[in-house]
Enzyme design. Structure first.
Site, PDB file in Angstrom:
ATOM      1  N   ASN A  98       0.810  -1.221   0.000  1.00  0.00           N
ATOM      2  CA  ASN A  98       0.000   0.000   0.000  1.00  0.00           C
ATOM      3  C   ASN A  98       0.843   1.271   0.000  1.00  0.00           C
ATOM      4  O   ASN A  98       0.392   2.310  -0.451  1.00  0.00           O
ATOM      5  CB  ASN A  98      -0.965   0.007   1.193  1.00  0.00           C
ATOM      6  CG  ASN A  98      -0.324  -0.423   2.487  1.00  0.00           C
ATOM      7  OD1 ASN A  98       0.122  -1.569   2.618  1.00  0.00           O
ATOM      8  ND2 ASN A  98      -0.243   0.486   3.437  1.00  0.00           N
ATOM      9  N   SER A 117     -11.082  -5.333   0.189  1.00  0.00           N
ATOM     10  CA  SER A 117     -11.801  -4.247   0.866  1.00  0.00           C
ATOM     11  C   SER A 117     -12.472  -3.364  -0.169  1.00  0.00           C
ATOM     12  O   SER A 117     -11.870  -3.016  -1.186  1.00  0.00           O
ATOM     13  CB  SER A 117     -10.830  -3.422   1.709  1.00  0.00           C
ATOM     14  OG  SER A 117     -11.515  -2.332   2.287  1.00  0.00           O
ATOM     15  N   CYS A 126       2.000   9.280  12.534  1.00  0.00           N
ATOM     16  CA  CYS A 126       2.032   9.976  13.810  1.00  0.00           C
ATOM     17  C   CYS A 126       1.362   9.087  14.840  1.00  0.00           C
ATOM     18  O   CYS A 126       0.189   8.784  14.718  1.00  0.00           O
ATOM     19  CB  CYS A 126       1.263  11.279  13.669  1.00  0.00           C
ATOM     20  SG  CYS A 126       1.875  12.548  14.743  1.00  0.00           S
TER      21      CYS A 126
HETATM   22  C1  LIG Z   1      -6.579  -0.473   3.381  1.00  0.00           C
HETATM   23  C2  LIG Z   1      -5.818  -1.733   3.488  1.00  0.00           C
HETATM   24  C3  LIG Z   1      -6.210  -2.738   4.391  1.00  0.00           C
HETATM   25  C4  LIG Z   1      -7.326  -2.562   5.367  1.00  0.00           C
HETATM   26  O1  LIG Z   1      -8.583  -2.495   4.782  1.00  0.00           O
HETATM   27  P1  LIG Z   1      -9.765  -1.837   5.652  1.00  0.00           P
HETATM   28  O2  LIG Z   1     -10.988  -2.170   4.876  1.00  0.00           O
HETATM   29  O3  LIG Z   1      -9.473  -0.369   5.712  1.00  0.00           O
HETATM   30  O4  LIG Z   1      -9.717  -2.499   6.988  1.00  0.00           O
HETATM   31  C5  LIG Z   1      -5.487  -3.906   4.424  1.00  0.00           C
HETATM   32  N1  LIG Z   1      -4.438  -4.092   3.601  1.00  0.00           N
HETATM   33  C6  LIG Z   1      -4.044  -3.167   2.727  1.00  0.00           C
HETATM   34  C7  LIG Z   1      -2.885  -3.461   1.827  1.00  0.00           C
HETATM   35  C8  LIG Z   1      -4.704  -1.953   2.645  1.00  0.00           C
HETATM   36  O5  LIG Z   1      -4.278  -1.023   1.790  1.00  0.00           O
END
Ligand SMILES: *Cc1c(COP(=O)(O)O)cnc(C)c1O
Length: 391
Positions: A151, A199, A324
């Protein structure tokens, strides 16, 4: 406040208008409980069924293998805990040093409960060496949990190779595909993976809804016990949001042949321009294999947190390579794992593009960023002395 210039699609995405349209009826007249037998309920159950097919199609699998839940974090927690429950005597988990906090925090907690965690290193490009994974596997290994796409940097792990190793060693594999879904093609029917986290809000659908792919041959233990989702995830389904997730998955699949390439061109123009025009600027993460939408850059001599505040005044949203927590600024664990120094990590910014990003957005960002970086450098306590560029 200036017009929004949203370059933080890896944090979350705006709701696609078509997704909003699709979900609205289920917040209005279609409010039935999908478990109810009368037609109001049955219609909601039908809507869930369609959404399940749409999400399954995005990742190339059978609808029966998709379990809806509340978020990517729940999916990840469920997958890892599920794998651990299969064989309670195995108490070793393999993951990497660059995972999302959903995995990091769970594994840190499990370490306090007597589990042994192997945190696989990555190289300076953010890549994982499959040979190191293979070498880490022991007879105690209960599960391997790895990101598909990072991410923060967008770097892609070699999932095909990882899956082949997991298959050969017969270790359950969980893949966090939250960032990969909709940005790179995914065909789970061709991969030996037991669990995959998804997600909705990274796919132009609302927050608070996610899904877990559970391979039909994988063992599974629910996190929340109840009758819904064929007892795989208790709790009345969030019908409107699941419908939105389904629609978003359908749109992502139709956009897959063209949108990532368009976004890649924008990202590449943005990145090359900044790297060549800002002294000392460099990219974090190898150029390839990488998501088409993510650019993580270090501008030595700036404080990323301050840059975010100045960007915000101009409407530009992006993320810092730092988080942070309890008042102190911690450099990103992802960047430090790649060998980036703490100071450089604190001078790093993540820009992530999306379907709504335009050429004009890139032009505007290319005007704002060099100007703010120059301003921050000029205001440094050292009096704006030339930036030291380390090789
Ligand atoms: C955003 C994200 C998550 C978490 O997903 P949520 O629906 O916000 O709990 C998990 N893994 C990665 C790589 C993400 O970017």
């Amino acid at each position: 406040m200036s017009d929004l210039l949203y370059l933080d699609h890896n944090a979350t995405t705006p709701l696609d208008p078509a997704v909003r349209e699709a979900m609205l009826p289920w917040l209005e007249n279609g409010f039935g409980n999908p478990s109810s037998v009368y037609s109001l309920g049955r219609r909601a159950a039908e809507a869930l069924k369609e959404a399940r097919s749409q999400v399954a199609a995005l990742v190339g699998t059978d609808p029966s293998e998709i379990v809806f839940n509340s978020c990517g974090t729940e999916a990840t927690n469920t997958a890892i805990l599920s794998a651990l429950a299969i064989d309670p005597d195995r108490r070793h988990i393999i993951t990497s040093t660059v995972e999302h906090s959903a995995t990091v925090k769970l594994c840190e907690y499990l370490a306090t409960r007597g589990y042994e965690i192997t945190w696989l290193p990555v190289d300076k490009e953010g890549l994982l060496d499959p040979a190191k994974l293979e070498a880490a596997i022991t007879p105690e290994t209960a599960v391997i949990s790895l990101l598909w796409a990072n991410n923060e940097t967008g770097v892609l792990f070699p999932i095909e190779r990882i899956a082949a190793i997991a298959l050969e060693k017969k270790i359950p594999l969980h893949v966090d595909a939250v960032q990969a879904a909709g940005k790179v093609p995914i065909d789970l029917s061709a991969l030996n993976v037991q669990y995959v986290s998804l997600s909705a809000h990274k796919l132009y659908a609302p927050k608070g809804v996610g899904g877990l792919y559970v391979n039909k041959r994988a063992r599974y233990t629910p996190l929340l016990r109840g009758s819904q989702e064929e007892t795989r995830r208790g709790g009345t389904q969030n019908v409107a949001s699941i419908v939105a997730f389904g629609k978003a998955a359908e749109l992502a699949l139709t956009h897959l042949p063209s949108s990532p390439e368009r976004i890649r061109a924008l990202r590449d123009r943005f990145e090359t321009t900044l790297l060549s025009s800002i002294e000392g600027a460099r990219r974090n993460g190898g150029a390839y294999p990488r998501l088409p939408n993510t650019s993580n850059l270090t501008f030595p001599g700036i404080e990323a947190e301050t840059a975010l505040l100045l960007f915000d005044k101009e409407g530009l949203c992006c993320s810092a390579g730092s988080a942070c927590s309890s008042g102190s600024i911690n450099p990103s664990h992802v960047l430090t794992a790649m060998g980036v120094s703490r100071d450089e990590a604190r001078a790093s910014l993540r820009f992530s593009f999306g379907r709504t990003t335009t050429e004009a957005d890139v032009d505007r960002a290319l005007e704002i960023i060099p100007r703010i970086v120059a301003k921050l450098r000029a205001e440094r306590p050292s009096g704006g002395s030339p930036v030291a560029i380390k090789s």
